[in-house]
Design a protein around this motif. Structure first.
Motif, PDB file in Angstrom:
ATOM      1  N   VAL A 136      11.340  24.747 -21.383  1.00  0.00           N
ATOM      2  CA  VAL A 136      10.506  24.633 -20.102  1.00  0.00           C
ATOM      3  C   VAL A 136      10.461  25.732 -19.099  1.00  0.00           C
ATOM      4  N   VAL A 137       9.698  26.430 -18.790  1.00  0.00           N
ATOM      5  CA  VAL A 137       9.735  27.654 -17.740  1.00  0.00           C
ATOM      6  C   VAL A 137       9.721  26.992 -16.323  1.00  0.00           C
ATOM      7  N   MET A 138      10.777  27.420 -15.634  1.00  0.00           N
ATOM      8  CA  MET A 138      11.037  27.095 -14.193  1.00  0.00           C
ATOM      9  C   MET A 138       9.908  27.578 -13.144  1.00  0.00           C
ATOM     10  N   ASP A 139       8.719  27.116 -13.498  1.00  0.00           N
ATOM     11  CA  ASP A 139       7.726  27.701 -12.428  1.00  0.00           C
ATOM     12  C   ASP A 139       6.531  26.922 -12.821  1.00  0.00           C
ATOM     13  N   GLU A 140       5.136  27.389 -12.217  1.00  0.00           N
ATOM     14  CA  GLU A 140       3.998  26.852 -12.162  1.00  0.00           C
ATOM     15  C   GLU A 140       3.242  27.279 -13.383  1.00  0.00           C
ATOM     16  N   GLU A 141       3.743  28.293 -14.125  1.00  0.00           N
ATOM     17  CA  GLU A 141       2.853  28.897 -15.209  1.00  0.00           C
ATOM     18  C   GLU A 141       3.870  29.422 -16.060  1.00  0.00           C
ATOM     19  N   VAL A 142       3.406  29.811 -17.367  1.00  0.00           N
ATOM     20  CA  VAL A 142       4.287  30.297 -18.582  1.00  0.00           C
ATOM     21  C   VAL A 142       3.932  31.838 -18.774  1.00  0.00           C
ATOM     22  N   ALA A 148       8.802  28.626 -28.167  1.00  0.00           N
ATOM     23  CA  ALA A 148       7.802  27.740 -28.638  1.00  0.00           C
ATOM     24  C   ALA A 148       8.689  26.503 -29.129  1.00  0.00           C
ATOM     25  N   PRO A 149       7.921  25.266 -28.808  1.00  0.00           N
ATOM     26  CA  PRO A 149       7.043  24.922 -27.751  1.00  0.00           C
ATOM     27  C   PRO A 149       7.505  25.087 -26.548  1.00  0.00           C
ATOM     28  N   VAL A 150       6.489  25.702 -25.619  1.00  0.00           N
ATOM     29  CA  VAL A 150       6.874  25.898 -24.208  1.00  0.00           C
ATOM     30  C   VAL A 150       6.071  25.348 -23.407  1.00  0.00           C
ATOM     31  N   THR A 151       6.438  24.972 -22.125  1.00  0.00           N
ATOM     32  CA  THR A 151       5.442  24.384 -20.971  1.00  0.00           C
ATOM     33  C   THR A 151       6.085  24.995 -19.728  1.00  0.00           C
ATOM     34  N   ASP A 152       5.342  24.968 -18.657  1.00  0.00           N
ATOM     35  CA  ASP A 152       6.002  25.129 -17.312  1.00  0.00           C
ATOM     36  C   ASP A 152       6.464  23.734 -16.681  1.00  0.00           C
TER      37      ASP A 152
END
Length: 551
Positions: A136-142, A148-152
């Protein structure tokens, strides 16, 4: 009998109910963001629900690979309050250490800052990350990434409810986890239970600790991946204080601006941070008049820094000591009652020591013959410590447990004296670790890397005093007869820089005929330290892009 076990949950409950409008301020790549405790409570509930939806179960470990900001702060309560274990990972470690840490912990999900995605990719492309099911990327977008798998983060929590049925946890539920920096081999895992973090928080709030209250504006500069930012996210919340998070790689100008604009009253970090701020203040017009207290730890606080902040800016510097194993604060150098009447030099002598043991802890100092040494400021020995927030074992490391513990006592590896007033002073380290800019460097690993070169017969690495970074590594190398020393030096430094963070690279390579040895045949580094106890080998500064607290 107590009606409920000591856990972190009441700290957040109290802050949200009594101080709902108190702010949490965060410097991010999009500018300064702010919200209040009421919103923070809602977002931690959304995070807990999101972890449920992702299949992360109670007792699972959730890792962070992040700088200091509000989203990272949300994991501090959302993860452990829901029964999971928060594992903060130091992104400054070499890739192979990160791989070992993730594999050993068995992390199932990793939160990662966008600016650290590339760094994490270097370690994540290995079998060590098999346990990780979600990034999980600590932002509003990746950003573009192979993870993977990855989301914001905002998508991860967006559709979740702000209500959560927080479980009733026991005090011995694992809540946190941090690894030592691998100074003598692989990093060792230290687990913190709910009760340990509760006890550390309560002691931190006392006058003999950090003494926060709701009027404080608290800015942890010490990284949140570094032993819970010395517990300040928890203790500031317990006090109902305002939080200010300086974000990724803050420069002195950023810190000065935040102090002035947000009215920061209390901050903490390693000495290099405050040396940099002093240099900035010399040449720039900045108002830090709101600042009341700076806690300096991680390395010894130079008395000149304590004096300058005191006399030039009316800021009280508290010198503190702790370890990953002590969650981390073990002592703070407050002046005892009556010492305020002493002359300034005598006060600075006391304040420059590691200080008085925190309420709730006990310590003893053990000499070479396993006897306790007297408190006379002269005799020295190894510091042993015990208490409710001191670990009694390492995660899955029984061999380390036998070496580093004596029953209830943690053997710290720090060699200290204690004066007649009970002030602890660290005079050396039992293990040959180098601490530069508040971060550890393993001399053993560097030695092994140096001696891997075909033209090196022997090599050892010693920490040499440095005005800004406290210590910098210097390599002492015995070259084989065929070697061209200038070429060998270039090759050694290049190989170290390729394998380790740039700030691990020795400042100098000194060629010697043989490495001094003890009677048992071990390298005798004390001889080299005594011979090179000034800064003559490291007068040059570390390049800013390779600085350990600014990388």
């Amino acid at each position: 009998m107590a009606g409920a076990d000591p856990t972190l949950r009441p700290f957040l409950w109290r802050a949200a109910k009594l101080y709902p409008d108190t702010e949490i301020v965060s410097r991010t790549n999009r500018g300064v963001e702010r919200y209040d405790y009421a919103t923070f409570e809602d977002r931690t509930a959304q995070l807990a629900n999101a972890l449920d939806a992702a299949g992360i179960e109670s007792g699972d470990r959730v890792a962070t690979f992040c700088w200091n900001h509000h989203r990272h702060f949300e994991t501090y309560f959302g993860v452990p309050n829901s029964g999971r274990q928060l594992h903060t990972i130091n992104p400054l470690l070499p890739d192979h250490h990160i791989e070992h840490i993730v594999e050993n912990a068995g992390d199932r999900l990793i939160f990662v800052d966008a600016s650290l995605v590339e760094k994490l990719e270097g370690a994540a492309d290995s079998e060590a990350f098999e346990s990780v099911e979600q990034f999980v990327v600590m932002d509003e977008e990746v950003p573009d990434t192979d993870l993977a798998p990855v989301t914001d983060y905002e998508s991860f929590v967006a559709d979740e409810s702000a209500d959560y049925d927080w479980p009733s946890l026991s005090g011995d539920t694992p809540a946190g986890m941090c690894y030592t920096s691998g100074t003598t081999g692989d990093p060792k895992g230290v687990e913190y239970t709910q009760q340990m973090l509760w006890a550390h928080t309560m002691a931190s709030l006392t006058p003999q600790g950090l003494e926060f209250d709701e009027s404080d504006v608290i800015m942890p500069v010490v990284p949140m991946f570094h032993v819970n930012a010395w517990g300040m996210p928890y203790s500031a919340t317990a006090a109902g204080a305002t939080h200010v998070y300086p974000g990724p790689s803050p420069e002195p100008a950023d810190l000065a601006e935040l102090i002035e604009s947000e009215g920061v009253t209390f901050t903490a970090g390693v000495p290099t941070v405050w040396l940099g701020l002093l240099e900035y203040l010399e040449d720039n017009d900045a108002d830090i008049s709101s600042l009341e207290t700076i806690v300096i730890g991680g390395s010894a606080a130079p008395k000149s820094v304590i004096r300058r902040f005191d006399e030039e800016y009316d800021v009280n510097v508290l010198h503190a000591w702790g370890m990953t194993e002590t969650a981390p604060i073990g002592s703070v150098s407050h002046l005892k009652d009556g010492m305020e009447e002493w002359d300034a030099d005598s006060q600075y002598d006391k304040r420059g020591k590691q200080g008085l043991i925190m309420p709730g802890l006990e310590f003893k100092v053990v000499g070479d013959e396993d006897e306790e040494i007297p408190w006379n400021g002269e005799d020295f020995g190894e510091l042993y410590i015990k208490g409710p927030w001191v670990t009694q074992s390492y995660f899955q490391r029984p061999e380390a447990n036998e070496e580093d513990f004596d029953g209830e006592w943690l053997k710290t590896g720090d060699v200290v004296t204690v004066d007649e007033d009970g002030y602890i002073k660290i005079v050396d380290r039992a293990k040959d670790v180098i601490k530069s800019g508040g971060e550890w460097i393993s001399s053993l690993e560097l030695e092994n890397a140096l001696m891997a070169h075909d033209d090196v017969a022997e090599a050892t690495v010693v920490g040499v005093p440095h005005e800004r970074w406290q210590e910098r590594p210097v390599a002492f190398v015995v070259a084989k007869a065929r070697a061209d020393q200038e070429t060998l030096k270039e090759e050694l430094l290049a190989s170290i820089s390729e394998e380790y963070p740039r700030w691990w690279a020795p400042d100098e390579v000194v060629f010697i005929e043989s490495v001094p040895k003890t009677a048992t045949g071990k390298f005798d580094k004390k001889v080299l330290r005594d011979q090179y106890d000034d800064q003559s080998l490291v007068d040059g500064d570390v390049p800013e892009e390779a600085a350990p607290d600014e990388e």
